[in-house]
Design a protein around this motif. Structure first.
Motif, PDB file in Angstrom:
ATOM      1  N   VAL A  48       0.753  -1.094   0.187  1.00  0.00           N
ATOM      2  CA  VAL A  48      -0.011  -0.130  -0.076  1.00  0.00           C
ATOM      3  C   VAL A  48       0.984   1.256   0.079  1.00  0.00           C
ATOM      4  O   VAL A  48       0.469   2.156  -0.709  1.00  0.00           O
ATOM      5  N   ARG A  49       1.773   1.186   0.805  1.00  0.00           N
ATOM      6  CA  ARG A  49       2.958   2.325   0.723  1.00  0.00           C
ATOM      7  C   ARG A  49       3.517   2.609  -0.602  1.00  0.00           C
ATOM      8  O   ARG A  49       3.313   3.801  -1.022  1.00  0.00           O
ATOM      9  N   ALA A  52       0.134   3.369  -3.255  1.00  0.00           N
ATOM     10  CA  ALA A  52      -0.981   3.940  -2.998  1.00  0.00           C
ATOM     11  C   ALA A  52      -1.159   5.401  -3.840  1.00  0.00           C
ATOM     12  O   ALA A  52      -0.102   6.049  -4.123  1.00  0.00           O
ATOM     13  N   PRO A  53      -2.213   5.782  -4.166  1.00  0.00           N
ATOM     14  CA  PRO A  53      -3.789   5.055  -3.712  1.00  0.00           C
ATOM     15  C   PRO A  53      -3.758   3.952  -4.781  1.00  0.00           C
ATOM     16  O   PRO A  53      -3.605   4.089  -5.795  1.00  0.00           O
ATOM     17  N   VAL A  54      -4.056   2.774  -4.328  1.00  0.00           N
ATOM     18  CA  VAL A  54      -4.194   1.479  -5.026  1.00  0.00           C
ATOM     19  C   VAL A  54      -5.665   1.023  -4.925  1.00  0.00           C
ATOM     20  O   VAL A  54      -6.110   0.999  -3.927  1.00  0.00           O
ATOM     21  N   VAL A  83      -4.459   1.773   7.557  1.00  0.00           N
ATOM     22  CA  VAL A  83      -4.891   2.207   6.116  1.00  0.00           C
ATOM     23  C   VAL A  83      -6.392   2.519   6.034  1.00  0.00           C
ATOM     24  O   VAL A  83      -7.340   2.511   7.144  1.00  0.00           O
ATOM     25  N   ARG A  85      -9.850   3.038   3.489  1.00  0.00           N
ATOM     26  CA  ARG A  85     -10.111   2.627   2.152  1.00  0.00           C
ATOM     27  C   ARG A  85     -11.401   3.511   1.767  1.00  0.00           C
ATOM     28  O   ARG A  85     -12.320   3.790   2.742  1.00  0.00           O
ATOM     29  N   ASP A  88     -12.480   5.051  -5.331  1.00  0.00           N
ATOM     30  CA  ASP A  88     -11.414   5.436  -5.895  1.00  0.00           C
ATOM     31  C   ASP A  88     -11.939   6.580  -6.892  1.00  0.00           C
ATOM     32  O   ASP A  88     -12.796   6.473  -7.578  1.00  0.00           O
ATOM     33  N   ALA A  96     -10.040   2.399  -3.174  1.00  0.00           N
ATOM     34  CA  ALA A  96      -8.624   3.048  -3.301  1.00  0.00           C
ATOM     35  C   ALA A  96      -8.204   2.884  -1.825  1.00  0.00           C
ATOM     36  O   ALA A  96      -8.847   3.229  -0.991  1.00  0.00           O
ATOM     37  N   SER A  98      -5.010   3.485   0.917  1.00  0.00           N
ATOM     38  CA  SER A  98      -3.727   4.193   1.440  1.00  0.00           C
ATOM     39  C   SER A  98      -3.453   4.152   2.658  1.00  0.00           C
ATOM     40  O   SER A  98      -4.186   3.643   3.364  1.00  0.00           O
ATOM     41  N   LEU A  99      -2.266   4.510   2.935  1.00  0.00           N
ATOM     42  CA  LEU A  99      -1.723   4.457   4.218  1.00  0.00           C
ATOM     43  C   LEU A  99      -2.046   5.632   5.075  1.00  0.00           C
ATOM     44  O   LEU A  99      -1.938   6.624   4.622  1.00  0.00           O
ATOM     45  N   THR A 100      -2.360   5.433   6.345  1.00  0.00           N
ATOM     46  CA  THR A 100      -2.416   6.349   7.283  1.00  0.00           C
ATOM     47  C   THR A 100      -1.002   6.748   7.969  1.00  0.00           C
ATOM     48  O   THR A 100      -0.052   5.872   7.963  1.00  0.00           O
TER      49      THR A 100
END
Length: 145
Positions: A48-49, A52-54, A83, A85, A88, A96, A98-100
Motif C-alpha cells: 500500500v505504501r 497508494a492510492p491503489v 490504512v 479505504r 477510487d 482505493a 492508502s496508508l495512514t
C-alpha cells in the motif's frame, strides 16, 4: 556418530533452500509479532505504501493474495487505523487503499525489525558472501529484472 536421516533429500538444493526460507520466515515473523504485526499484514502494508492510492483488486494482484484473504487483511489494517479505504476517484465502484500516518510509522518499525531478522539469518556470511548470495537467489528465484 550416525549419519543424519534422509541424506539424499538433505543434499538437494531445493530442500536446503526450503529450510533456509523456513528459518527466515520464523525469524521475520517473530520480529514482526513483537511489533504486533503478522507477515501478510506487513506485506500488504508495504505494498500500500509503495502503490497508494491503489485499487483493492490491483493490490491483491500485486501481492498475489486471494481477494477474500486480502479483504480480511485490509479489514484488520483498517480497524487498527493503519490504512484507509475510500472510493477510487478514477472509478467510484472501486475502493482505493492508502496508508495512514500511523500505518507509515508502524511500517517503518516493522521494516527495521525485518531487516534485523534478516541480518540474523545471514549472520554466518561475510558482507561479500551476502551480496553474492543475494545475487544468486535473485537469479534462481526468477525475480531478476
Amino acid at each position: 556418530m550416525a549419519e543424519a536421516p534422509l541424506p539424499a533429500i538433505r543434499s538437494l538444493p531445493s530442500w536446503l533452500l526450503g529450510r533456509a526460507a523456513a528459518r527466515g520466515r520464523t525469524l521475520v515473523a517473530g520480529a514482526l509479532a513483537a511489533e504486533g504485526m503478522k507477515m501478510w499484514h506487513h506485506v500488504v502494508l508495504s505494498a500500500v505504501r509503495d502503490l497508494a492510492p491503489v485499487a483493492q483488486a490491483d493490490l491483491g494482484r500485486a501481492v498475489l493474495l486471494d481477494p477474500k484473504d486480502l479483504v480480511g487483511v485490509l479489514n484488520d489494517l483498517q480497524s487498527a487505523g493503519l490504512v484507509l479505504r475510500a472510493p477510487d476517484p478514477g472509478d467510484r465502484r472501486k475502493n482505493a487503499v492508502s496508508l495512514t500516518d500511523a500505518g507509515a510509522r508502524l511500517l517503518t518499525r516493522c521494516e527495521k525489525a525485518a531487516r534485523q531478522a534478516n541480518d540474523e539469518l545471514l549472520a554466518p556470511l561475510s558482507p561479500d558472501e551476502r551480496a553474492q548470495f543475494m545475487d544468486l537467489l535473485i537469479r534462481i528465484s526468477g525475480t531478476e529484472g
